[in-house]
Design a protein around this motif. Structure first.
Motif, mmCIF file in Angstrom:
data_model
loop_
_atom_site.group_PDB
_atom_site.id
_atom_site.type_symbol
_atom_site.label_atom_id
_atom_site.label_comp_id
_atom_site.label_asym_id
_atom_site.label_seq_id
_atom_site.Cartn_x
_atom_site.Cartn_y
_atom_site.Cartn_z
ATOM 1 N N ARG A 176 40.523 37.528 32.146
ATOM 2 C CA ARG A 176 39.600 36.681 31.391
ATOM 3 C C ARG A 176 38.338 37.415 30.955
ATOM 4 N NH1 ARG A 176 39.572 35.736 36.651
ATOM 5 N NH2 ARG A 176 37.633 35.570 37.828
ATOM 6 N N HIS A 177 37.883 38.365 31.774
ATOM 7 C CA HIS A 177 36.664 39.093 31.408
ATOM 8 C C HIS A 177 36.895 39.969 30.179
ATOM 9 C CE1 HIS A 177 34.728 37.682 35.021
ATOM 10 N NE2 HIS A 177 35.691 38.177 35.785
ATOM 11 N N ARG A 178 38.088 40.538 30.056
ATOM 12 C CA ARG A 178 38.382 41.369 28.886
ATOM 13 C C ARG A 178 38.555 40.516 27.632
ATOM 14 N NH1 ARG A 178 42.854 45.864 30.965
ATOM 15 N NH2 ARG A 178 41.657 46.650 32.754
ATOM 16 N N PHE A 179 39.300 39.417 27.768
ATOM 17 C CA PHE A 179 39.600 38.608 26.596
ATOM 18 C C PHE A 179 38.433 37.719 26.185
ATOM 19 C CE2 PHE A 179 44.032 39.412 28.026
ATOM 20 C CZ PHE A 179 44.517 39.954 26.844
ATOM 21 N N ALA A 180 37.519 37.443 27.107
ATOM 22 C CA ALA A 180 36.394 36.563 26.777
ATOM 23 C C ALA A 180 35.362 37.254 25.902
ATOM 24 C CB ALA A 180 35.733 36.056 28.059
#
Length: 469
Positions: free
Chosen positions: A196-200
């Protein structure tokens, strides 16, 4: 676990539950392709077509038909046609040549299950006004003497007995397929939570820069044709000319009208524009999105500039023309006496789906092209090939039955097949997108995969863009 993480996990879990309930509980269309085997003998070679409908009426359309050729003149031959298991009425066409045909048997088969058809039902459906001179069953053989124009037999016989026998197996297959779709979506949600941190990062950058994106998109649209006499008019002239050329070649020199699945006849240009409008948008997005970083290289080299917005800028710039042509398409339909209904709203759903799909592909191509410049030329070739692999100028309903089953399946793997057919479903066939359940699930899975790969490539290679441009 932090409060924020708990909220994200709860939202994804709720979404997973809703998706699983909706997907696994979907009943689907419990119909299968059934083989209609007909053993016959005729005086001449001829094309044999079986039309079918799903309501037992006497109306038939080219969209619901299967054709094969009787080739062994004067000899017995078993020909095979295809009908759905829920067909309730059939029309058997025996070509356009006068002659005598002997039909020894008609049988529906599905796997090891069979249903023999009483030939008397076909004899009863052979009326003289249907260009049938005579039809009678003697010694178990149906003998038909046809006239020259358009001989056909209408009967309300379908594979109903066979359908009842195969429904349990179809229900099992449908459940297994739905479980597979649900597991794939669950896996995608799990990956989204894990990374989620990469895609957010990307959605956050796009939301924060939304005003800049729109301003750059307007400037991009204006400057694309800056210096020319007609200016931005050229953005609309070229697609219009292309539509007119294709309309002349395929409409006037080929079929002049198309019958929708509803039985309503549409002018060819209306059918054609439903395929060209999304295709022009995708073609523009793919070509301009691929070169976005190269075109705006002076911005890429600025440390504070968020380069992730550039593919979106190019796509919104192309969206202006796309929305104009959606309006033109609506006007053409109204001028032809086809007035708006709720189905038309689906055009905007399919436009959104195409926007997301095109953006995912653009992130992949624009990330690679700075390191591999030949990709731009490869993309141009792919566009030229894909326009003919997508049923834009040709009709899948007309040519699909003549293709091998594997070829039809391969063509349907093309995500643009879903989009083009979706526009026609909205404007002509009056079919909701959720009625294309399998194709809808497949499209969004492919779109999510492309988008995920695009975001990964872009973030991985972004630090090197300024060095190679």
């Amino acid at each position: 676990m932090s409060k924020k993480k708990k909220i994200i996990l709860f939202i994804l879990a709720a979404l997973a539950v809703l998706l699983n309930v909706g997907i696994i509980g979907h009943k689907g269309d419990l119909a299968a392709k059934v083989t209609m085997e007909m053993t016959m003998q005729g005086e001449k070679k001829t094309d044999v077509t079986v039309f079918y409908n799903l309501n037992g009426s006497k109306s038939f359309s080219d969209q619901q038909a299967s054709t094969t050729t009787y080739t062994r003149k004067g000899k017995k031959q078993t020909i095979k046609l295809t009908v759905p298991s829920n067909a309730m009425g059939t029309r058997l066409d025996l070509g356009e040549k006068a002659g005598t045909f002997e039909i020894y048997s008609i049988r529906y088969t599905y796997g090891n299950k069979t249903q023999d058809v009483d030939l008397n039902a076909f004899a009863d459906g052979a009326l003289k006004k249907n260009d049938i001179a005579s039809a009678a069953v003697e010694n178990g053989i149906l003998t038909i003497e046809t006239k020259k124009n358009d001989p056909f037999i209408i009967t309300r016989v379908g594979p109903t007995e066979l359908a009842e026998a195969i429904i349990p197996s179809l229900e099992r297959k449908n459940l297994i397929k739905n479980i597979v779709f649900a597991l794939i979506f669950d896996l995608m949600l799990a990956v989204l939570f894990k990374l989620r941190h990469r895609f957010a990062t990307l959605p956050r950058e796009l939301i924060e820069s939304r005003h800049l994106i729109f301003q750059l998109a307007k400037n991009d649209f204006r400057t694309r044709y800056a210096g020319s006499v007609l200016g931005i008019t050229w953005a609309f002239v070229q697609p219009v000319i292309t539509v007119l050329v294709y309309w002349f070649v395929f409409g006037h020199l080929g079929s002049g009208a198309v019958v929708a699945s509803t039985g309503v006849t549409y002018p060819f240009v209306l059918w054609l524009i439903c395929g060209l409008v999304p295709w022009f948008f995708f073609q523009d997005v793919l070509a301009s999105g691929t070169g976005a970083l190269q075109e705006y290289s002076y911005l890429v080299k600025k440390v504070v500039f968020k380069v992730s917005i550039l593919p979106v800028v190019k796509e919104i710039s192309a969206l202006f023309v796309h929305l104009f042509f959606i309006g033109v398409m609506f006007i053409l339909y109204i001028c032809a006496g086809k007035f708006p209904d709720l189905y038309w709203l689906q055009v905007f759903y399919y436009s959104f789906a195409l926007f997301i799909y095109g953006l995912g592909v653009s992130y992949i191509t624009c990330s690679i092209v700075p390191f591999f410049r030949d990709l731009s030329q490869i993309i141009s070739i792919i566009i030229q090939v894909q326009v003919w692999m997508t049923p834009i100028m040709w009709n899948m309903d007309q040519f699909g039955p003549r293709m091998p089953g594997w070829a039809v399946t391969v063509l349907k793997f093309n995500p643009m097949y879903y989009i083009v057919c979706g526009y026609r479903d909205a404007m002509m066939n009056k079919v909701w997108f959720w009625q294309r359940f399998d194709l809808t699930c497949y499209f969004w899975i492919i779109t999510a995969v492309f988008f995920g790969i695009g975001v990964y490539f872009f973030k991985k290679l972004k630090v090197h863009f300024a060095d190679v441009l």
